[in-house]
Design an enzyme around this catalytic site. Sequence first.
Site, mmCIF file in Angstrom:
data_model
loop_
_atom_site.group_PDB
_atom_site.id
_atom_site.type_symbol
_atom_site.label_atom_id
_atom_site.label_comp_id
_atom_site.label_asym_id
_atom_site.label_seq_id
_atom_site.Cartn_x
_atom_site.Cartn_y
_atom_site.Cartn_z
ATOM 1 N N GLU A 1 57.876 -54.390 -38.004
ATOM 2 C CA GLU A 1 56.731 -53.646 -38.524
ATOM 3 C C GLU A 1 56.951 -52.156 -38.277
ATOM 4 O OE1 GLU A 1 52.871 -55.446 -37.518
ATOM 5 O OE2 GLU A 1 54.008 -57.033 -36.530
ATOM 6 N N THR B 1 51.245 -50.177 -41.269
ATOM 7 C CA THR B 1 52.662 -50.508 -41.133
ATOM 8 C C THR B 1 53.242 -50.947 -42.466
ATOM 9 O OG1 THR B 1 52.172 -52.804 -40.504
ATOM 10 C CG2 THR B 1 52.428 -51.199 -38.718
#
Length: 235
Positions: free
Chosen positions: A140, A45
Site C-alpha cells: 500500500e 493509498t
Amino acid sequence: MAHQPPNRPPLIGDPSGPAPPYPFRMSGLVISGFGRGSKELGIPTANLPVDDAQTPWISSIPSGVYFGWASLNLPASHPDSLTSSAAAAAAAAAAAAAPGEDGGGAGEQRQRGGNGFAVYPMVMSIGYNPFYKNTVRSAEVHVLHRFGADFYGVEMRLLIAGFIREEKDYSGLEALIADIEFDCEVAKRSLAREGWAPSGVDVEVDVPGEGVKVLRGSLECGWLIRPDELGEGGK
C-alpha cells in the site's frame, strides 16, 4: 509537524544515499485496496499487486514501512498529468515565482519527469497491517502529493530507498494515524538530502519545518521515467 514518538529517529540512513540492498524496484498497475486509507485514516493509498515472481525479494524482506520515490504515468485527462493544462499552468506559475533549488533562475522550466511519468516522494506499507488483521500480504503506497482525482489502472513504478520501521498492532486508530504521520515526515526529511533525491529530474518535497523544496540530487532514478518497462521489479 507530527509529534515524534519515543525511540523514533527523524531521519533514515546516511546522507550519501541508500545502502545495499537498497534500492528495490517495484511496478504495476494501481489496483483498488481495502478502501480505508482515505475513509478511516485520511491517508489515501495506491495499491500494487504483490507478485513473488515479478519481485522475488518481496517475500524475504521484513513487513513494515518503507520509503522512496514513485512515478506515475497519468493520462492527459487527469488534472495532475504532466500534459494537462492545469498542471502546465501550475508548473509555469511555480517556475516564474521562485528559483529552483538546483540553482536555476526564476522562470527556468523545471523537468518534473519524462516520457509521461512524474516523480513524487512516497511512503509505503508492505505486510499484513496487524491493526486490521489482514490475512494477505499487501503493498500500500501513500504518494506524498495531493491529487485532484483517483488513478486506478495507471502504471506506477517504485524505487524503494529504505526501511523506516517494522509493522505493529495498535491499541486504537489515533495511535496508528500518529505513527503514519510521523512516517511521512521521516520520509520527507530523508529524501530531501542530495544523496537521496533523484538525478535528472526535479522533485517537490514538502520538508517538515522548511516548506516545499524543489530538489535535484545524485540518486540514479532513470528507471522511474524510462519508457516500456512495466513489469520490471528487480534490483
